[in-house]
Design an enzyme around this catalytic site. Structure first.
Site, short mmCIF file in Angstrom:
data_model
loop_
_atom_site.label_atom_id
_atom_site.label_comp_id
_atom_site.label_asym_id
_atom_site.label_seq_id
_atom_site.Cartn_x
_atom_site.Cartn_y
_atom_site.Cartn_z
CE LYS A 178 12.67 -0.14 -2.85
NZ LYS A 178 11.57 -0.20 -3.82
N GLY A 229 6.29 -0.34 5.52
CA GLY A 229 5.71 -1.33 4.63
C GLY A 229 5.06 -2.43 5.44
CB SER A 230 3.85 -5.73 4.41
OG SER A 230 5.03 -6.24 3.83
N GLY A 234 9.00 -6.19 6.59
CA GLY A 234 9.72 -5.60 7.73
C GLY A 234 10.61 -6.62 8.43
CD GLU A 251 6.47 4.10 12.02
OE1 GLU A 251 5.28 3.73 12.12
OE2 GLU A 251 7.08 4.69 12.91
CB CYS A 285 -0.29 1.87 8.30
SG CYS A 285 0.03 3.58 8.74
CD GLU A 382 -2.14 -3.84 7.06
OE1 GLU A 382 -1.21 -4.43 6.50
OE2 GLU A 382 -2.07 -2.67 7.43
P1 NAD Z 1 5.81 -3.89 1.10
O1 NAD Z 1 6.38 -4.35 2.38
O2 NAD Z 1 5.42 -4.87 0.08
O3 NAD Z 1 6.81 -2.89 0.35
C1 NAD Z 1 7.30 -1.71 0.96
C2 NAD Z 1 8.62 -1.32 0.30
O4 NAD Z 1 9.58 -2.34 0.58
C3 NAD Z 1 8.59 -1.17 -1.21
O5 NAD Z 1 9.41 -0.06 -1.56
C4 NAD Z 1 9.23 -2.47 -1.69
O6 NAD Z 1 9.85 -2.37 -2.97
C5 NAD Z 1 10.26 -2.71 -0.62
N1 NAD Z 1 10.71 -4.11 -0.46
C6 NAD Z 1 10.06 -5.24 -0.84
N2 NAD Z 1 10.78 -6.34 -0.49
C7 NAD Z 1 11.89 -5.88 0.14
C8 NAD Z 1 13.00 -6.52 0.78
N3 NAD Z 1 13.13 -7.85 0.83
N4 NAD Z 1 13.93 -5.72 1.37
C9 NAD Z 1 13.81 -4.37 1.37
N5 NAD Z 1 12.79 -3.72 0.77
C10 NAD Z 1 11.83 -4.46 0.17
O7 NAD Z 1 4.58 -2.96 1.54
P2 NAD Z 1 3.50 -2.27 0.61
O8 NAD Z 1 2.57 -3.32 0.11
O9 NAD Z 1 4.20 -1.37 -0.34
O10 NAD Z 1 2.74 -1.33 1.67
C11 NAD Z 1 1.62 -1.71 2.38
C12 NAD Z 1 1.99 -2.04 3.81
O11 NAD Z 1 2.65 -0.93 4.42
C13 NAD Z 1 0.78 -2.30 4.68
O12 NAD Z 1 1.03 -3.42 5.49
C14 NAD Z 1 0.67 -1.05 5.53
O13 NAD Z 1 -0.01 -1.21 6.74
C15 NAD Z 1 2.10 -0.68 5.71
N6 NAD Z 1 2.25 0.72 6.09
C16 NAD Z 1 2.67 1.04 7.36
C17 NAD Z 1 2.75 2.37 7.76
C18 NAD Z 1 3.17 2.77 9.16
O14 NAD Z 1 3.50 3.93 9.37
N7 NAD Z 1 3.17 1.88 10.14
C19 NAD Z 1 2.42 3.37 6.85
C20 NAD Z 1 1.99 3.01 5.59
C21 NAD Z 1 1.92 1.68 5.21
#
Ligand code: NAD
Length: 479
Positions: A178, A229-230, A234, A251, A285, A382
């Site tokens: 997804k 994601g964030s 996470g 991640e 990230c 961040e």
């Molecule tokens: P986000 O956490 O808002 O969303 C990421 C994904 O999670 C999206 O697909 C979203 O639809 C889904 N999501 C949202 N709520 C959810 C829930 N309750 N349960 C399951 N899935 C859910 O993150 P974002 O704003 O899309 O991305 C930016 C963040 O990602 C930044 O914090 C960045 O540092 C991090 N990031 C980390 C890495 C790494 O490898 N460590 C790489 C890229 C980005």
């Protein structure tokens, strides 16, 4: 900064991939081109029943897929890499339209994803003999887990899908993938390519909102979650996955420090430090998010970084001159603008950028800030955008302490004329990866992931691949 309305027709040629079929959705998503702030595409979004279908298909496909060899699966991944290269230009253009990054970086993202995929399937996960004596023979096997739910963010949608996707498939798992609702399109097109390569049900691609992500993490038919994601999301994912004790790889975000030592030539490192901070307009990230510079090089480094910031071309990613695109979405744009406003009000010195132009696109110029309070939002949070604080230190131990004074622990770097001195200081950073005289250098063969709240587990390398497998001991008594 070019600003004009995009007049292209609404693109709607997208489909979900469920059980080898390209299908419409129970719902739909509008996708915005961030260079204009206008909708340019609409794609299907999966409902809960479609998720159930995809998980059921992935479970059925797992029964035969798990019995295939690593060699067979590696061959299909190589075909996928080939298909990505064949479709690179159309995928890259779509990626730039939905994500905003310069076209050359979209091309590089697809290239890199293909190369890393090929690299990963060159890694062997052999059966290990732990004991072999007169009484006993004990082996350690790694077997696939089952169905892996992969959830990705919007900053590098292709690369961040391919890492977990290839890890899961190569180790014998099946997948429900997804993408972010902000950037679903390139991933759906990837699904179309995968349909012609992998057996039905082995890979399923579902676009959808945050609630779809949550349903995947709760689903009893899913055995592992690979989430990028964030930190905040996470934690929700980990809590939700705990319901069925799913395995998780997380991640998450970072607040990477770069420590600049007193022996550097600031002019010589400025370009590298600048782009490690501002590439993808800071939406990385592992971008440098805090620069700690020794007082003896501070002013010179500030000047050299300002020169880079003033040279950088900000604009529509489809313009070949562009080096930095817009912020990817309105929410992130508003967040970064508010951090800049708060920083200005605090009395910090804006060295470059700082003024956000009017217009429909989500453009923010690269912004460098001096004399920032260590407890400000810009330093503690961040920012995930093109605004970076340059902080001064006089004592190296103090710099290391401040660099580590954060709940994040993704990566960091040390910049010095003496690589051995750099290596020793790097070991004191509380991070998953500490670089010396570089930042953002990753590879299929090197584990990547976060310490502290920046994550759980690792991607890439044999360590990462084993996170998609269950260790199983086979212990045989002889005679
Ligand atoms: P986000 O956490 O808002 O969303 C990421 C994904 O999670 C999206 O697909 C979203 O639809 C889904 N999501 C949202 N709520 C959810 C829930 N309750 N349960 C399951 N899935 C859910 O993150 P974002 O704003 O899309 O991305 C930016 C963040 O990602 C930044 O914090 C960045 O540092 C991090 N990031 C980390 C890495 C790494 O490898 N460590 C790489 C890229 C980005």
């Amino acid at each position: 900064m070019a600003e004009r309305a995009e007049n292209a027709e609404l693109r709607t040629d997208f489909a979900l991939l469920i059980d080898g079929q390209l299908v419409g959705g129970e719902d739909s998503l509008d996708v915005i081109n961030p260079a204009f702030g206008t909708i340019f595409a609409r794609c299907p979004a999966a409902g809960r029943a479609q998720l159930d279908e995809a998980v059921a298909a992935a479970r059925r496909a797992f029964e035969s897929w798990r019995g295939t060899t690593f060699e067979h699966r590696a061959g299909l991944v190589r075909k996928m890499a080939q298909a990505l290269r064949e479709h690179q230009s159309e995928l890259a253009e779509l990626l730039t339209r939905e994500q905003g990054k310069p076209l050359s970086q979209s091309v590089a993202e697809i290239d890199r994803g293909a190369a890393q995929s090929e690299g990963m399937v060159g890694i062997e996960i052999p059966v290990e003999t732990l004991v072999d004596d007169d009484q006993r023979h004990i082996e350690l096997h790694y077997r696939p887990l089952g169905v892996v739910g992969i959830i990705t963010p919007w900053n590098a949608p292709v690369n961040l899908a391919l890492g977990p996707l290839v890890s899961a498939l190569y180790t014998g798992n099946t997948v429900v993938l997804k993408p972010s609702p902000y950037t679903p399109l390139t991933t759906l097109k990837l699904g179309e390519l995968l349909r012609d390569i992998f057996p039905a049900g082995v890979v399923n691609v579902l676009a959808g909102g945050d609630e779809l992500g949550q349903w995947i993490t709760e689903h009893s038919g899913v055995d592992k979650i690979s989430f990028t994601g964030s930190v905040a999301t996470g934690k929700k994912v980990a809590a939700s996955a705990a319901g069925t004790l799913k395995r998780v790889t997380l991640e998450l975000g970072g607040n990477d420090p770069a420590i600049i030592l007193d022996d550097v030539d600031p002019k010589a490192i400025a370009k590298k430090v600048f782009f490690a901070s501002f590439v993808n307009s800071g939406q990385v990230c592992m971008a440098i998010k805090r620069i700690y510079a020794h007082e003896s090089v501070y002013d010179e480094l500030c000047d050299a970084l300002v020169e880079e910031a003033n040279k950088a071309k900000v604009g529509n990613g489809l313009d070949p001159e562009t080096e930095l695109g817009p912020l990817q979405n309105r929410m992130q744009y508003d967040k970064v603008r508010s951090i800049i406003e708060e920083t200005k009000k605090s009395g910090a010195r804006i060295l470059a950028g700082g003024d956000v132009p009017e217009g429909g696109g989500y453009f923010i110029p690269p912004t460098l800030v001096a004399d920032v309070d260590e407890n400000s939002r810009l330093v503690r949070e961040e920012q995930f955008g093109p605004v970076v604080p340059i902080l001064k230190y006089s004592d190296l131990d103090d710099a290391v302490r401040r660099a580590n004074d954060t709940r994040y622990g993704l990566s960091g770097s040390v910049w010095t004329a003496d690589p051995e001195r750099g290596r020793q200081i790097a070991q004191r950073l509380e991070v998953g990866t500490a670089w010396v005289n570089q930042h953002r250098a990753t590879s299929a063969f090197v584990p990547f992931g976060g310490a502290k709240e920046s994550g759980l587990g690792r991607q890439y390398s044999a360590i990462g691949l084993k996170g998609y497998m269950e260790p199983e001991v086979i212990s045989v008594a002889k005679g």
